[in-house]
Scaffold this motif. Structure first.
Motif, short mmCIF file in Angstrom:
data_model
loop_
_atom_site.label_atom_id
_atom_site.label_comp_id
_atom_site.label_asym_id
_atom_site.label_seq_id
_atom_site.Cartn_x
_atom_site.Cartn_y
_atom_site.Cartn_z
N MET A 146 0.73 -1.18 -0.07
CA MET A 146 0.07 0.14 0.11
C MET A 146 0.95 1.29 0.07
O MET A 146 2.03 1.20 0.84
N VAL A 147 0.59 2.12 -0.85
CA VAL A 147 1.56 3.43 -0.84
C VAL A 147 0.94 4.51 -0.39
O VAL A 147 -0.26 4.66 -0.31
N GLY A 148 1.83 5.39 -0.04
CA GLY A 148 1.39 6.89 0.62
C GLY A 148 2.19 7.29 1.61
O GLY A 148 2.65 8.48 1.48
N THR A 149 2.86 6.65 2.66
CA THR A 149 3.60 7.12 3.68
C THR A 149 4.86 7.65 3.39
O THR A 149 5.76 8.03 4.00
N GLY A 150 5.61 6.63 2.48
CA GLY A 150 6.98 6.71 2.21
C GLY A 150 7.73 5.93 3.17
O GLY A 150 8.92 6.15 3.21
N SER A 151 7.18 5.34 4.10
CA SER A 151 8.03 4.71 5.24
C SER A 151 8.98 3.56 4.76
O SER A 151 9.93 3.54 5.46
N GLU A 152 8.56 3.08 3.43
CA GLU A 152 9.79 1.92 2.82
C GLU A 152 11.10 2.67 2.64
O GLU A 152 11.94 1.93 2.54
N MET A 153 11.21 4.12 2.82
CA MET A 153 12.60 4.62 2.55
C MET A 153 12.70 5.90 3.22
O MET A 153 13.31 6.86 2.99
N ASN A 154 12.14 5.85 4.52
CA ASN A 154 12.59 7.06 5.57
C ASN A 154 12.76 6.30 6.82
O ASN A 154 12.58 5.18 7.15
N CYS A 155 12.99 7.21 7.69
CA CYS A 155 13.11 6.87 9.30
C CYS A 155 12.20 7.17 10.15
O CYS A 155 12.24 7.71 11.30
N GLY A 156 10.90 7.33 9.77
CA GLY A 156 9.83 7.94 10.69
C GLY A 156 8.88 6.81 11.12
O GLY A 156 8.87 5.80 10.55
N SER A 157 8.32 6.99 12.12
CA SER A 157 7.45 6.08 12.76
C SER A 157 6.28 6.64 13.38
O SER A 157 6.62 7.60 14.52
N VAL A 158 5.21 6.44 13.31
CA VAL A 158 3.93 6.95 13.92
C VAL A 158 3.23 5.83 14.82
O VAL A 158 2.91 4.87 14.33
N ILE A 159 3.10 6.24 15.96
CA ILE A 159 2.47 5.44 17.03
C ILE A 159 1.17 6.16 17.81
O ILE A 159 1.45 7.38 17.87
N THR A 160 0.09 5.50 17.86
CA THR A 160 -1.02 6.04 18.57
C THR A 160 -1.24 5.68 19.95
O THR A 160 -1.19 4.45 20.40
N ASN A 161 -1.42 6.63 20.91
CA ASN A 161 -1.83 6.15 22.25
C ASN A 161 -3.29 6.62 22.57
O ASN A 161 -3.59 7.80 22.77
N HIS A 162 -4.15 5.61 22.63
CA HIS A 162 -5.59 6.06 22.56
C HIS A 162 -5.77 6.60 23.81
O HIS A 162 -6.80 7.33 24.10
N GLY A 163 -5.28 5.92 24.73
CA GLY A 163 -5.47 6.39 26.23
C GLY A 163 -5.08 8.00 26.60
O GLY A 163 -5.64 8.73 27.32
N ALA A 164 -3.98 8.56 25.88
CA ALA A 164 -3.70 9.76 25.80
C ALA A 164 -4.37 10.62 24.89
O ALA A 164 -4.03 11.94 24.86
#
Length: 369
Positions: A146-164
């Motif tokens: 699936m394409v969109g984020t570019g995560s395959e060639m970068n050093c970003g990481s997005v994480i979700t904390n629903h409690g916060a």
């Protein structure tokens, strides 16, 4: 080009219809234990799972599966994945999926071998620390579906904390977080539902505009971005009508990678406010990332247009083919955003936050986020 910069991207890309043929050989460079990361059952239904498992077997790997990665990976899932990696002495994390799977794999890679008692969420997504130089960061590889984020060639990481009620992206400075390799076969994107496809397309567009709408110098990065945006617009119109058009899907996949692999950011100040607002919306609604960006982009860009008139005028002329003759700079700049809005409607993108479940009582919290 203004400023001083160093450009380095260590990710190896393997692109095309036969890209999977190279996976088994690529795997031989890593140790015997592989953590196979993926989401739901789609890769099993479309046959990609079988191809990956066959490559892992051909390379003689011991595989531990880590399935169920959600579209917005949660901190709880991160803790689970880190435990799996640690207990199985993983030598490579292989993410098969889209940006969420790859983001998650990177998060696990920097978290699994942290000293006991160190909370990865606090360390990386609250304090924005970097991995210690002596930390064993597990290598990550990916097979993109699936394409969109570019995560395959970068050093970003997005994480979700629903409690916060927080959805946070950390772009790591440590080159060890980049995926070591990425397998890109455009045919793997064919079965993606239209909603997810167009959300990914807008995520790509937003990555480019976040970097484009800054500065006023004669920047090579701007010329690159204008070409990428024109290619994306052209191919997106073909793909929504013919999702199995290889030429269109391959161009979209390639644009997505180059939109966020740090190349076009060189010499640019960049903005990222649309992503900050969109991620805050996601923390409250868990809405699809590309749709949160679509819902906030036009109001934000119309608000900042007077402060970046030079770039918005260029955007109208060089991306959308606007004709400036007889018009004020403000008028032609507005026409560019009007053209963008018309394209967004053509794609079927969400244009209002209420469509994503945002209510009035959430607004203050979203703004603070």
């Amino acid at each position: 080009m203004l400023g001083n910069f160093t450009y380095h991207n260590p990710t190896k890309l393997i692109f095309g219809q036969d890209a999977m043929d190279a996976l088994a050989a690529e795997l031989e460079a890593y140790g015997p234990n592989v953590q196979l990361v993926y989401g739901g059952g789609s890769i099993k239904r479309n046959g990609i799972y079988d191809q990956v498992v066959a490559a892992l077997a051909a390379a003689g790997k011991n595989v531990v599966e880590d399935a169920g990665v959600m579209p917005n990976p949660t901190v709880e899932k991160l803790y689970e994945g880190a435990r799996i990696a640690r207990e199985n002495h993983v030598d490579l994390i292989l993410a098969v999926g889209g940006g969420s799977c790859i983001d998650y794999a990177k998060a696990v890679a920097v978290s699994a071998n942290l000293p006991e008692g160190v909370d990865p969420w606090q360390k990386y997504w609250v304090d924005f620390d970097e991995p210690a130089v002596d930390l064993d960061v597990i290598p990550v590889g990916s097979v993109l579906t699936m394409v969109g984020t570019g995560s395959e060639m970068n050093c970003g990481s997005v994480i979700t904390n629903h409690g916060a009620k927080m959805k946070v992206g950390h772009v790591f400075a440590d080159a060890r977080v980049f995926p070591r390799f990425a397998v890109l076969n455009p045919e793997f994107t064919y079965t993606l539902p239209r909603y997810q496809m167009v959300a990914g397309i807008f995520d790509i567009m937003s990555h480019i505009t976040e970097q484009y709408f800054s500065g006023e110098d004669d920047s090579t990065s701007d010329y690159l971005m204008e070409g990428l945006m024109r290619s994306l617009i052209h191919s997106s119109r073909i793909a929504v009508k013919d999702p199995k058009n290889y030429e269109a899907r391959s161009n979209i996949m390639w644009v997505a990678t180059w939109a966020l692999n740090t190349l076009i950011a060189q010499g640019k100040a960049t903005d990222w406010m649309v992503h900050m607002i969109g991620q805050s919306v996601g923390g409250y609604t868990n809405a699809t990332h590309g749709m949160t960006l679509a819902a906030v982009s036009l109001p934000y860009y119309r608000h900042i247009l007077p402060y970046g008139l030079h770039q918005f005028k260029k955007f109208a002329i060089n991306v959308w083919g606007g004709r400036p003759e007889g018009k004020t700079d403000e008028a032609i700049a507005q026409e560019g955003l009007d053209a963008m809005e018309a394209w967004m409607k053509e794609m079927g993108l969400v244009l209002h936050l209420a469509e994503l479940g945002v209510t009035q009582d959430m607004v203050e919290g979203i703004a603070k986020g």
